[in-house]
Design an enzyme around this catalytic site. Structure first.
Site, PDB file in Angstrom:
ATOM      1  N   LEU A   1       3.635  29.020  -5.007  1.00 26.08           N
ATOM      2  CA  LEU A   1       2.637  28.130  -4.419  1.00 26.08           C
ATOM      3  C   LEU A   1       2.921  26.483  -4.653  1.00 26.08           C
ATOM      4  O   LEU A   1       3.284  26.187  -5.699  1.00 26.08           O
ATOM      5  CB  LEU A   1       1.231  28.149  -4.749  1.00 26.08           C
ATOM      6  CG  LEU A   1       0.917  29.675  -5.262  1.00 26.08           C
ATOM      7  CD1 LEU A   1      -0.512  29.817  -5.922  1.00 26.08           C
ATOM      8  CD2 LEU A   1       0.679  30.529  -3.873  1.00 26.08           C
TER       9      LEU A   1
ATOM     10  N   ASN B   1      13.202  27.856  -7.084  1.00 33.61           N
ATOM     11  CA  ASN B   1      12.718  26.559  -7.373  1.00 33.61           C
ATOM     12  C   ASN B   1      14.012  25.409  -7.624  1.00 33.61           C
ATOM     13  O   ASN B   1      14.119  24.351  -7.232  1.00 33.61           O
ATOM     14  CB  ASN B   1      11.895  26.464  -8.425  1.00 33.61           C
ATOM     15  CG  ASN B   1      10.345  26.576  -8.428  1.00 33.61           C
ATOM     16  OD1 ASN B   1      10.132  26.820  -7.153  1.00 33.61           O
ATOM     17  ND2 ASN B   1       9.712  26.258  -9.362  1.00 33.61           N
TER      18      ASN B   1
ATOM     19  N   CYS C   1       6.498  21.468 -11.767  1.00 34.32           N
ATOM     20  CA  CYS C   1       7.357  22.564 -11.598  1.00 34.32           C
ATOM     21  C   CYS C   1       8.800  22.340 -11.670  1.00 34.32           C
ATOM     22  O   CYS C   1       9.631  22.763 -12.500  1.00 34.32           O
ATOM     23  CB  CYS C   1       7.038  23.488 -10.508  1.00 34.32           C
ATOM     24  SG  CYS C   1       5.285  23.680 -10.543  1.00 34.32           S
TER      25      CYS C   1
ATOM     26  N   LYS D   1      10.628  21.026 -14.982  1.00 30.92           N
ATOM     27  CA  LYS D   1      10.521  21.822 -16.143  1.00 30.92           C
ATOM     28  C   LYS D   1      11.419  23.250 -15.742  1.00 30.92           C
ATOM     29  O   LYS D   1      12.110  23.719 -16.662  1.00 30.92           O
ATOM     30  CB  LYS D   1       9.015  22.031 -16.262  1.00 30.92           C
ATOM     31  CG  LYS D   1       8.524  23.157 -17.144  1.00 30.92           C
ATOM     32  CD  LYS D   1       7.106  23.396 -17.171  1.00 30.92           C
ATOM     33  CE  LYS D   1       6.404  24.001 -16.098  1.00 30.92           C
ATOM     34  NZ  LYS D   1       6.534  25.347 -15.917  1.00 30.92           N
TER      35      LYS D   1
ATOM     36  N   ARG E   1       1.469  14.760 -13.217  1.00 37.52           N
ATOM     37  CA  ARG E   1       2.320  15.001 -13.932  1.00 37.52           C
ATOM     38  C   ARG E   1       3.797  14.709 -13.659  1.00 37.52           C
ATOM     39  O   ARG E   1       4.102  14.985 -12.525  1.00 37.52           O
ATOM     40  CB  ARG E   1       2.304  16.567 -14.592  1.00 37.52           C
ATOM     41  CG  ARG E   1       1.084  16.904 -15.416  1.00 37.52           C
ATOM     42  CD  ARG E   1       0.962  18.238 -15.545  1.00 37.52           C
ATOM     43  NE  ARG E   1       0.598  19.092 -14.253  1.00 37.52           N
ATOM     44  CZ  ARG E   1       0.363  20.336 -14.080  1.00 37.52           C
ATOM     45  NH1 ARG E   1       0.566  21.014 -15.209  1.00 37.52           N
ATOM     46  NH2 ARG E   1      -0.132  20.783 -13.305  1.00 37.52           N
TER      47      ARG E   1
HETATM   48  C1  UGA Z   1       7.036  23.892  -6.319  1.00 41.75           C
HETATM   49  C2  UGA Z   1       7.727  24.912  -5.200  1.00 41.75           C
HETATM   50  O1  UGA Z   1       7.581  24.338  -4.009  1.00 41.75           O
HETATM   51  C3  UGA Z   1       6.782  26.069  -5.042  1.00 41.75           C
HETATM   52  O2  UGA Z   1       7.130  27.086  -4.195  1.00 41.75           O
HETATM   53  C4  UGA Z   1       6.444  26.626  -6.526  1.00 41.75           C
HETATM   54  O3  UGA Z   1       5.577  27.722  -6.473  1.00 41.75           O
HETATM   55  C5  UGA Z   1       5.921  25.556  -7.514  1.00 41.75           C
HETATM   56  O4  UGA Z   1       7.058  24.305  -7.413  1.00 41.75           O
HETATM   57  C6  UGA Z   1       5.951  26.088  -8.612  1.00 41.75           C
HETATM   58  O5  UGA Z   1       7.011  26.474  -9.421  1.00 41.75           O
HETATM   59  O6  UGA Z   1       4.783  26.352  -9.440  1.00 41.75           O
HETATM   60  P1  UGA Z   1       5.338  21.928  -5.991  1.00 41.75           P
HETATM   61  O7  UGA Z   1       6.043  21.318  -7.607  1.00 41.75           O
HETATM   62  O8  UGA Z   1       3.899  21.932  -6.293  1.00 41.75           O
HETATM   63  O9  UGA Z   1       5.853  23.277  -5.616  1.00 41.75           O
HETATM   64  O10 UGA Z   1       5.534  20.883  -4.933  1.00 41.75           O
HETATM   65  P2  UGA Z   1       6.926  20.766  -3.709  1.00 41.75           P
HETATM   66  O11 UGA Z   1       6.182  20.430  -2.458  1.00 41.75           O
HETATM   67  O12 UGA Z   1       7.857  21.745  -4.050  1.00 41.75           O
HETATM   68  O13 UGA Z   1       7.570  19.075  -4.394  1.00 41.75           O
HETATM   69  C7  UGA Z   1       7.898  18.875  -5.314  1.00 41.75           C
HETATM   70  C8  UGA Z   1       8.557  17.600  -5.597  1.00 41.75           C
HETATM   71  O14 UGA Z   1       9.746  17.475  -4.677  1.00 41.75           O
HETATM   72  C9  UGA Z   1       7.795  16.435  -5.241  1.00 41.75           C
HETATM   73  O15 UGA Z   1       7.924  15.322  -5.944  1.00 41.75           O
HETATM   74  C10 UGA Z   1       8.033  15.965  -3.837  1.00 41.75           C
HETATM   75  O16 UGA Z   1       7.833  14.781  -3.227  1.00 41.75           O
HETATM   76  C11 UGA Z   1       9.589  16.182  -4.013  1.00 41.75           C
HETATM   77  N1  UGA Z   1      10.136  16.647  -2.354  1.00 41.75           N
HETATM   78  C12 UGA Z   1       9.895  17.633  -1.803  1.00 41.75           C
HETATM   79  C13 UGA Z   1      11.245  15.670  -2.088  1.00 41.75           C
HETATM   80  O17 UGA Z   1      11.391  14.646  -2.670  1.00 41.75           O
HETATM   81  N2  UGA Z   1      11.553  15.939  -0.836  1.00 41.75           N
HETATM   82  C14 UGA Z   1      11.513  16.973  -0.080  1.00 41.75           C
HETATM   83  O18 UGA Z   1      12.294  17.107   0.994  1.00 41.75           O
HETATM   84  C15 UGA Z   1      10.668  17.912  -0.483  1.00 41.75           C
END
Ligand code: UGA
Length: 443
Positions: free
Chosen positions: A165, A220, A272, A275, A339
């Site tokens: 998620l 991840n 996520c 970590k 966070r």
């Molecule tokens: C992430 C995973 O996408 C989920 O599948 C997973 O379940 C979750 O961790 C978890 O382990 O619980 P999340 O951290 O909520 O989800 O958000 P993301 O949409 O993955 O974004 C993470 C970070 O990457 C954000 O800071 C976002 O801005 C950055 N990001 C994302 C980028 O810099 N570029 C991108 O193209 C995509």
């Protein structure tokens, strides 16, 4: 015989979800929406009292509706007591937090404590204990050992059913998963879990528990690798005069690569990726493998986060006494989670250099007020933030920022300077509007 009887009465299964964070609440809302009887438990007394009064502790699109609706129809309830929830449940999902120790290894003490309480509350009827939290491979085995130690008479199976998620779209993601991963040791556990997901259209991968745990770690870490890769390429683009947005588009159209997670920016944050990356590096190390690739992914990310500060310094020169308007405080849009937010980190560093900070975020202002210095001015909207600022810094790609009235913003600013860490605007059109516009991966 026994397996058949479990599957036959599966419609009557009661579920406990331990942990009322964004994963636990989404999981509880999801299974109750599917018609199961769910008890969501948390040891935070106030949080549960608030949930009982329909006060939702997080901002997550769709979660409030899901929780209130299912509470009303009687499929969802909240409790402080793991004992009570265990006694009335057949399937128990563990969604407790796993923060990091200073060496990068995950702190699993919350999981252990939850498992001990579950074990002590178990009688001799069968229960399925399911890990949902991201945990290192072998945690399944440790959970099993802990239950046996605390209650040798317990009749149970362990399973791993990792969540994928994303904060900000967790409710959508749980109803529309790309895949469902079920790590099990028995046919009975497999049948229970596949039946619980039977109304969801998605491929189901059935495997052993360690494999399920590794799928989560690897997914991840791979996504984090994609982001660091594109951020590294963005640095080369800036030096050579190329445009990272076109590079991402050109790469992403190749189906083998895919366009998602190829947006260059200020580096990844949140609870996520940073970590989980540490945890996978640590896990690899403990089994004698140096995962150098992931150490580099982490390093690139740390440099990218600092690079935003350098961009601001290069554009404004002396930071002391400059007023900087910051758009976005949460680590990503559609959440109030700060966070590991790059924005909060950059604000603190700018303040150290004597900058005056004005900021705005559609959802994360209340939580940010707790961690930021009192001198930060929290503004009512984007235009008040821009008013008389020496520059605007975009740190989160909220939809509201993409739709701002740029002419009004330009008028409000002391100087028409925008430093965009999320590349939400088109470079040339911003220059045509008369902005000094700095973004990532295009000089
Ligand atoms: C992430 C995973 O996408 C989920 O599948 C997973 O379940 C979750 O961790 C978890 O382990 O619980 P999340 O951290 O909520 O989800 O958000 P993301 O949409 O993955 O974004 C993470 C970070 O990457 C954000 O800071 C976002 O801005 C950055 N990001 C994302 C980028 O810099 N570029 C991108 O193209 C995509």
């Amino acid at each position: 015989m026994e397996e058949t009887s479990i599957t036959n009465c599966i419609d009557d299964l009661c579920i406990a979800v331990v942990g009322a964070g964004y994963v636990g609440l989404t999981v509880a809302g999801f299974f109750s929406e599917l018609g199961n009887s769910v008890t969501c438990v948390d040891n935070n007394y106030q949080k549960i009292e608030n949930l009982k009064k329909n006060k939702i502790p997080i901002y997550e699109p769709g979660i409030e509706y899901l929780i209130i609706k299912n509470k009303k129809r009687g499929t969802l309830s909240f409790s402080h007591s793991i004992k009570e929830a265990t006694k009335k449940s057949d399937v128990i999902f563990i969604c407790a937090g796993t923060p990091s120790h200073s060496d990068g290894s995950p702190d699993l003490s919350a999981i252990e404590s939850v498992v001990e309480q579950i074990a002590k509350a178990m009688d001799n009827s069968y229960r399925l204990i399911v890990e949902k939290s991201t945990v290192p491979a072998h945690t399944g085995k440790k959970i099993k050992q802990t239950i046996c130690r605390n209650n040798p008479a317990a009749v149970f199976d362990i399973a791993s059913n990792p969540e994928f998620l994303r904060e900000g779209s967790a409710v959508y993601d749980i109803f529309h998963p790309d895949r469902i991963v079920i790590g099990v040791e028995s046919k009975k556990a497999e049948q229970i879990l596949t039946r619980l997901y039977e109304h969801i259209k998605a491929p189901i991968i059935v495997c052993d528990i360690e494999t399920a745990e590794i799928i989560k770690h690897a997914s991840n870490s791979f996504l984090a690798t994609k982001i660091s890769f594109i951020n590294a390429v963005s640095n080369i683009c800036e030096r050579l005069g190329a445009d990272i947005r076109k590079v991402s588009e050109g790469m992403g159209l190749d189906k083998r690569i895919g366009k998602d997670f190829l947006n260059a920016g200020i580096g990844f944050g949140g609870a996520c990726f940073p970590k989980d990356l540490d945890a996978f590096i640590h896990l690899a190390h403990t089994v004698g493998y140096d995962f150098g690739l992931l150490r580099e992914v982490k390093k690139i990310n740390e440099e990218q986060r600092k690079y935003m500060l350098k961009k601001i310094e290069d554009t404004l020169w002396i930071i002391k006494d400059k007023t900087i308007g910051v758009f976005g405080l949460s680590f990503k849009p559609d959440t109030d989670d700060i966070r590991n937010s790059v924005s909060i980190e950059v604000i603190k560093l700018l303040q150290k250099q004597g900058a005056k900070i004005k900021c705005y975020d559609p959802r994360a202002m209340d939580v940010a007020k707790i961690v930021l210095d009192k001198s930060v001015q929290f503004c009512k909207n984007i235009y008040q933030t821009a008013k008389d600022s020496d520059c605007l810094v975009i740190m989160t790609d909220w939809e509201e920022f993409k739709n701002m009235n740029l002419k009004k913003i330009k008028k409000a600013l002391k100087q028409p300077v925008i430093i965009d860490g999320k590349n939400i605007f088109e470079h040339q059109s911003m220059k045509n509007l008369g902005f000094i516009y700095k973004c990532i991966g295009k000089d």
